[in-house]
Design a protein around this motif. Structure first.
Motif, mmCIF file in Angstrom:
data_model
loop_
_atom_site.group_PDB
_atom_site.id
_atom_site.type_symbol
_atom_site.label_atom_id
_atom_site.label_comp_id
_atom_site.label_asym_id
_atom_site.label_seq_id
_atom_site.Cartn_x
_atom_site.Cartn_y
_atom_site.Cartn_z
ATOM 1 N N ASN A 49 0.938 -0.674 -0.051
ATOM 2 C CA ASN A 49 -0.175 -0.103 0.007
ATOM 3 C C ASN A 49 1.101 1.566 0.149
ATOM 4 O OD1 ASN A 49 -2.645 -1.620 0.288
ATOM 5 N ND2 ASN A 49 -1.666 -1.862 2.116
ATOM 6 N N ASP A 71 -8.760 12.286 -5.087
ATOM 7 C CA ASP A 71 -9.901 11.464 -4.868
ATOM 8 C C ASP A 71 -10.006 10.431 -6.411
ATOM 9 O OD1 ASP A 71 -10.982 12.860 -2.833
ATOM 10 O OD2 ASP A 71 -11.898 13.972 -4.171
ATOM 11 N N TYR A 74 -8.195 7.301 -5.608
ATOM 12 C CA TYR A 74 -8.777 5.741 -5.121
ATOM 13 C C TYR A 74 -9.729 5.576 -6.143
ATOM 14 C CZ TYR A 74 -10.214 3.963 -0.616
ATOM 15 O OH TYR A 74 -10.688 3.357 0.120
ATOM 16 N N SER A 75 -10.066 5.900 -6.503
ATOM 17 C CA SER A 75 -11.600 5.760 -7.410
ATOM 18 C C SER A 75 -11.025 4.813 -7.893
ATOM 19 C CB SER A 75 -11.723 7.063 -8.204
ATOM 20 O OG SER A 75 -11.030 7.326 -9.630
ATOM 21 N N ASN A 77 -7.700 2.801 -7.864
ATOM 22 C CA ASN A 77 -6.487 1.995 -6.867
ATOM 23 C C ASN A 77 -7.158 2.086 -5.267
ATOM 24 O OD1 ASN A 77 -3.907 1.467 -5.653
ATOM 25 N ND2 ASN A 77 -2.607 2.420 -7.420
ATOM 26 N N LYS A 78 -7.276 0.827 -4.933
ATOM 27 C CA LYS A 78 -7.525 1.003 -3.923
ATOM 28 C C LYS A 78 -6.485 0.987 -2.537
ATOM 29 C CE LYS A 78 -12.000 2.320 -4.179
ATOM 30 N NZ LYS A 78 -11.921 2.623 -5.352
ATOM 31 N N LYS A 79 -5.001 0.332 -3.121
ATOM 32 C CA LYS A 79 -4.140 -0.176 -2.216
ATOM 33 C C LYS A 79 -3.104 1.112 -2.019
ATOM 34 C CE LYS A 79 -2.674 -3.287 -4.745
ATOM 35 N NZ LYS A 79 -1.537 -4.594 -5.495
#
Length: 283
Positions: A49, A71, A74-75, A77-79
């Motif tokens: 991460n 923002d 994160y939309s 790539n959640k790592k």
């Protein structure tokens, strides 16, 4: 006269060792010639991460650019683990400016990725940084009464001879404050037409407390080694239980020396009530 065999155990992966045979009798000790061998590298790797540290302020009209970039990241790539470090506004933590200046930064918005490079919104650059890591993190966060209890574990896939520092921060979501916005009249920008300032903007991932030194606590070298797991518990006290749903805890580890000093090895975040385990990956 004759030969003998000795089995050597407990060796570390990816390490060169030097050996000599010796024999002792009544007249003294005699040594053979020096030889060397290298053990195979460790296959222990962990999901990575990337730590995204955003230096910002409600007074900063250009900071909506960084907010929009994060923002968008994160939309896709959640790592990632995001921390908002406010400067000179109502959400400023006392040590934020010391951290900011320690990296030689002079202005905002500044977004620091893994404490190794500034980030300008290129999502591919973050993906490139998410190659499997040499250490993993597990975290458990629970709330009881007016306290939040945290247990952090670090599992090592290599020896890190220069040392490793552990940092633990508490973040808060849902803090409402007007946000200056110089992109209000820019039709190409996500913050177009939202006002300057943006009224009642909701700020998330705001640093509010620390469990370690702001720059991290050094893990004793005796606790570090291939396959070893280091564990440490923290307690954040005098916290209203009504805030539990808005709080989360970030833990990350960084190199303590060498060419990668201060660079983040891995990071993890958990809300109150969450328990996240190590995520081992194959190479």
């Amino acid at each position: 006269t004759g030969s003998f065999t000795s089995n050597i155990t407990g060796l570390n992966p990816g390490t060169t060792y030097y050996i000599r045979a010796y024999a002792t009798n009544a007249t003294g000790t005699s040594y053979g010639s020096q030889s060397s061998f290298a053990t195979a590298a460790s296959n222990l790797k962990f999901e990575k991460n990337v730590l995204i540290e955003q230096y910002t302020g409600t007074w900063c009209g250009y900071c909506t650019r960084a907010i929009a970039q994060i923002d968008n990241l994160y939309s896709l790539n959640k790592k990632i683990v995001h921390i908002a470090l406010h400067l000179s506004d109502q959400m400023t933590f006392s040590m934020n400016s010391s951290l900011f200046s320690s990296f030689g930064f002079t202005g905002v918005p500044t977004v620091h990725a893994d404490r190794s490079s500034t980030w300008n919104g290129n999502t591919a650059a973050i993906t490139e940084m998410q190659r499997p890591a040499d250490a993993g993190l597990a975290i458990s966060v629970t709330g009881s009464g007016s306290s939040i209890n945290v247990n952090v574990q670090v599992k090592f896939g290599t020896n890190f001879p220069n040392g490793v520092a552990l940092t633990v921060y508490m973040l808060e979501d849902g803090i409402v404050a007007n946000q200056s916005n110089y992109y209000n009249t820019d039709s190409s920008h996500p913050f177009y037409g939202k006002g300057n300032p943006v009224p009642n903007f909701v700020h998330n991932n705001v640093l509010v407390k620390i469990g370690t030194d702001m720059f991290g606590d050094l893990i004793d070298l005796s606790q570090i080694g291939v396959g070893k797991t280091y564990s440490r518990s923290f307690t954040f006290s005098n916290i209203s239980s009504v805030k539990f749903s808005k709080l989360k805890v970030v833990a990350f580890i960084a190199h303590n020396g060498g060419s990668k000093q201060k660079q983040v090895i891995n990071s993890v975040v958990a809300s109150v009530g969450e328990n996240k385990n190590f995520v081992e990956v194959s190479q």
